[in-house]
Scaffold this motif. Sequence first.
Motif, PDB file in Angstrom:
ATOM      1  N   LYS B  45       0.937  -1.193  -0.044  1.00 41.40           N
ATOM      2  CA  LYS B  45       0.173  -0.054   0.007  1.00 41.40           C
ATOM      3  C   LYS B  45       1.059   1.255   0.084  1.00 41.40           C
ATOM      4  O   LYS B  45       1.815   1.376   0.994  1.00 41.40           O
ATOM      5  CB  LYS B  45      -0.978   0.054   1.314  1.00 41.40           C
ATOM      6  CG  LYS B  45      -1.622   1.234   1.367  1.00 41.40           C
ATOM      7  CD  LYS B  45      -3.068   0.927   0.558  1.00 41.40           C
ATOM      8  CE  LYS B  45      -3.894   1.984   0.796  1.00 41.40           C
ATOM      9  NZ  LYS B  45      -5.064   2.063   0.120  1.00 41.40           N
ATOM     10  N   ARG B  48       2.570   3.201   2.898  1.00 43.53           N
ATOM     11  CA  ARG B  48       2.784   2.027   4.320  1.00 43.53           C
ATOM     12  C   ARG B  48       3.827   0.850   3.981  1.00 43.53           C
ATOM     13  O   ARG B  48       3.946   0.360   4.721  1.00 43.53           O
ATOM     14  CB  ARG B  48       1.516   1.513   4.823  1.00 43.53           C
ATOM     15  CG  ARG B  48       0.470   2.571   5.445  1.00 43.53           C
ATOM     16  CD  ARG B  48       1.091   3.191   6.808  1.00 43.53           C
ATOM     17  NE  ARG B  48       0.287   4.030   7.468  1.00 43.53           N
ATOM     18  CZ  ARG B  48       0.327   5.307   7.030  1.00 43.53           C
ATOM     19  NH1 ARG B  48       1.093   5.801   6.075  1.00 43.53           N
ATOM     20  NH2 ARG B  48      -0.606   6.112   7.859  1.00 43.53           N
ATOM     21  N   SER B  49       4.310   1.012   2.596  1.00 43.21           N
ATOM     22  CA  SER B  49       4.974  -0.140   1.910  1.00 43.21           C
ATOM     23  C   SER B  49       6.320   0.750   2.045  1.00 43.21           C
ATOM     24  O   SER B  49       6.432   1.696   2.209  1.00 43.21           O
ATOM     25  CB  SER B  49       4.494  -0.449   0.691  1.00 43.21           C
ATOM     26  OG  SER B  49       5.242  -1.675   0.240  1.00 43.21           O
ATOM     27  N   VAL B  53       8.334   5.021   5.022  1.00 41.80           N
ATOM     28  CA  VAL B  53       7.430   5.239   6.107  1.00 41.80           C
ATOM     29  C   VAL B  53       8.242   4.911   7.519  1.00 41.80           C
ATOM     30  O   VAL B  53       7.478   5.405   8.569  1.00 41.80           O
ATOM     31  CB  VAL B  53       6.229   4.118   5.807  1.00 41.80           C
ATOM     32  CG1 VAL B  53       6.824   2.732   5.734  1.00 41.80           C
ATOM     33  CG2 VAL B  53       5.229   4.335   6.879  1.00 41.80           C
ATOM     34  N   HIS B  54       9.239   4.380   7.475  1.00 42.45           N
ATOM     35  CA  HIS B  54      10.015   4.044   8.811  1.00 42.45           C
ATOM     36  C   HIS B  54      11.017   5.178   9.178  1.00 42.45           C
ATOM     37  O   HIS B  54      11.656   4.989  10.016  1.00 42.45           O
ATOM     38  CB  HIS B  54      10.640   2.668   8.763  1.00 42.45           C
ATOM     39  CG  HIS B  54       9.737   1.570   8.540  1.00 42.45           C
ATOM     40  ND1 HIS B  54       8.563   1.364   9.366  1.00 42.45           N
ATOM     41  CD2 HIS B  54       9.347   0.811   7.615  1.00 42.45           C
ATOM     42  CE1 HIS B  54       8.017   0.444   9.144  1.00 42.45           C
ATOM     43  NE2 HIS B  54       8.263  -0.093   7.898  1.00 42.45           N
ATOM     44  N   SER B 135       5.603   8.194   8.118  1.00 37.20           N
ATOM     45  CA  SER B 135       4.014   8.005   7.995  1.00 37.20           C
ATOM     46  C   SER B 135       3.421   9.218   7.517  1.00 37.20           C
ATOM     47  O   SER B 135       2.666   9.236   6.553  1.00 37.20           O
ATOM     48  CB  SER B 135       3.481   6.942   8.999  1.00 37.20           C
ATOM     49  OG  SER B 135       3.323   7.539  10.335  1.00 37.20           O
ATOM     50  N   VAL B 211      13.005  -5.445   7.730  1.00 40.32           N
ATOM     51  CA  VAL B 211      11.631  -4.867   7.013  1.00 40.32           C
ATOM     52  C   VAL B 211      11.416  -5.860   5.876  1.00 40.32           C
ATOM     53  O   VAL B 211      12.117  -5.853   4.843  1.00 40.32           O
ATOM     54  CB  VAL B 211      11.849  -3.580   6.693  1.00 40.32           C
ATOM     55  CG1 VAL B 211      10.533  -2.929   6.150  1.00 40.32           C
ATOM     56  CG2 VAL B 211      12.419  -2.842   7.932  1.00 40.32           C
ATOM     57  N   ASN B 213       9.391  -6.761   3.690  1.00 37.95           N
ATOM     58  CA  ASN B 213       9.147  -6.458   2.278  1.00 37.95           C
ATOM     59  C   ASN B 213       9.776  -5.599   1.571  1.00 37.95           C
ATOM     60  O   ASN B 213       9.590  -5.400   0.254  1.00 37.95           O
ATOM     61  CB  ASN B 213       7.631  -5.539   2.558  1.00 37.95           C
ATOM     62  CG  ASN B 213       7.534  -4.320   2.782  1.00 37.95           C
ATOM     63  OD1 ASN B 213       8.420  -3.836   3.503  1.00 37.95           O
ATOM     64  ND2 ASN B 213       6.537  -3.447   2.336  1.00 37.95           N
ATOM     65  N   PRO B 323       8.059   5.060  18.381  1.00 33.34           N
ATOM     66  CA  PRO B 323       7.214   4.026  19.439  1.00 33.34           C
ATOM     67  C   PRO B 323       7.430   2.626  19.278  1.00 33.34           C
ATOM     68  O   PRO B 323       7.407   1.720  20.383  1.00 33.34           O
ATOM     69  CB  PRO B 323       5.846   4.387  19.018  1.00 33.34           C
ATOM     70  CG  PRO B 323       5.870   4.834  17.586  1.00 33.34           C
ATOM     71  CD  PRO B 323       7.170   5.772  17.685  1.00 33.34           C
ATOM     72  N   SER B 324       7.937   2.126  17.944  1.00 28.66           N
ATOM     73  CA  SER B 324       7.875   0.494  17.822  1.00 28.66           C
ATOM     74  C   SER B 324       9.051  -0.020  18.557  1.00 28.66           C
ATOM     75  O   SER B 324       9.210  -0.898  19.247  1.00 28.66           O
ATOM     76  CB  SER B 324       7.853   0.298  16.421  1.00 28.66           C
ATOM     77  OG  SER B 324       9.091   0.586  15.918  1.00 28.66           O
TER      78      SER B 324
END
Lengths: 77, 587
Positions: B45, B48-49, B53-54, B135, B211, B213, B323-324
């Motif tokens: 997506k 988000r892919s 995004v990170h 994001s 990651v 993907n 946060p992750s």
Amino acid sequence: MAIKTIDSEKCQVCPTRQTTGCVVYDICPMDVYRLDEEGKPYIAYVRDCQSCFLCVRDCPQQAVYVTALVDFPILPY
Amino acid sequence: MAILDTETREIETDLLIIGGGAAGLWAAIRARDFCPRVLVVDKGKVARSGASVHTHCVLAPVTEDKIHEALEEIVVEGGYMANQRWAERTLREQADRIREMASWGAPFRKDASGALYTAKDRKQVVNNSVYLLGSDMMDTMKAHARSKGVDFMERVAVAELLTSDGQLPTRGSVVGAVGFHTRTGEFYVFKAKAVIVCTSLMSAELYNAAVNNLTGDGHAMAFRAGARLSGMEFGQIPNFPIVNRKVSTGHPAVFQLYGAKLVNNLGEEFVEKYYPGKTLQLLSRAEISYAVAKEALEGRGPIYFDMRHWSDELINEWRRVLPSMMKRMDEAGIDMRRDRLETMPRVGSWGGAAQSGIRIDENAESSIPGLFAAGVAAHVPVNIIDMTGVSQAVCYASGYRAGEVASQRAAGGSQVKPLADQVNRLRAKVFAPLRRESGIDFQQIYLSVGKVTVPAELSFFKHEKRIKGTLAELGRIQQEEVPRLKARDVHDLVNCLGSQNLPLLSEALYRCALARLESRFSHYREEFPYRDDINWLKWSIAENSGKGMKVSFESVPIETYPIKPAQRTRVPAPVQFTFKETVKAAV
């Protein structure tokens, strides 16, 4: 490391899911979710979860719980 | 199997962009200024892919009077290997990119006066960073791209490029691509006047948080089509993830910046020993990793980060920004105010930071007509030094340029019809893992490759003899294991597709490593423990000759660049290590 649980009761009442569809199913980079007949998400491909926590961040109901604990052996260098 | 009978959908566009991260979206946004039909295809997506995004920050705008100084910082620290024209363009255009993104509503962090909040991040003395959650950045860019009329096709994995002569490698041009829908299995044929590859690096699942993907799809498909790859020997990024046997996480960079101590099991802060006068903040992840690896291999591990002196305010800030990572700590029962964090030397990703990738010229065009590349997929050697935010800035600059040139080419070009024969052959090849009755799981590939590429004596500290052993095994994996991949369903076919890239790109990496007879950045040869600027200011080129992989070198055109070394010298590698089997056994 993987998604542990989805709180189905929170999905049941999720207004976003009922209008525009389930967010976590939509966004998952590894596409690990599928939808049941009611359009609620379930974890179909748990081994592909990369623990990126994007679903945790994006779920409007905070229904998803992802664990970071490793379930594979961490080998020495 | 029903999926094998799915329809073929033909899609015609002017410009096809593969991968919808920061580079892909900048390319798409700029391309719409010049051509009507711009299509972004992503296997996930968009927003988000991928990797963008990170991120959490990006290089700050550089004022005109500081450009030379900022460029010098990047070039000198990078051992004069940078492409100074791309570096200067990246620095010069960053202010425009940030201003445009802010005008579209990107929520950059502000200071008390309402101005952009800037700070010095990793490796930055002259340069600065500005802060924006990945994001939020991607959401803003996607919305803007949509408003400019960019088309999106999501959950479609592009598998292979189409060529004018129907051959891989081609002697002609790239005329499109094929792929499949990752949920329905529909087969897609994209016809395009130009193609930009904007995929990410390869972050393989090698005993480590990854990651998953990011599977190097663009590098691999371009290589198969005959495009040149450059700098592959530097593609293996040494890192020092936090691993305490219960939890594994990336984002170690944050510990560098705020006075964390890095200690061995004797309690010694050892980094200074290898890099006199440098704090953790001023070292790349690779530089630190080599020191960590040497300490650990010489029996002074485990190695720990110690943040017990950090303030609650600082810890809370990281809780907000990352946060992750903090969640992982919480779950493992790690309290940074009480516990030290164990770290291990590990190679994390292949082809990161654009110092390795598809060779492009200053118009972002590859060695094949019609094929462009940008971002981490491309070889844009600017961020050799691992400075925070520079890779993102390179994605912006190269994406913007690729979009600008490729769209003008597409607008003035004509559609070349893909050959039916090639489409049919590729369809059979792409779906082959679904058709097999039995075979091996994609994770077997990661395991097999990991065994000969992850251990420190095969990754951090290389030697001719061990490289040849790894190459032999990578050959075996490609001949014996890859052809037996079995996909459980169309979702699993995406995994199979990605896993095939790892042995191929690793082969390119180890072939280039075998040929480079010196040590620099993330490449170290035991037999040549020095950086040799006299003979090796060169970039490697790996090419698919059709009969195998060919490696050559091309000199950095340093005489044409503004910043030149006073003299070329040979400098000892700061961390030197000779592997002995007995040492390994003791660890």
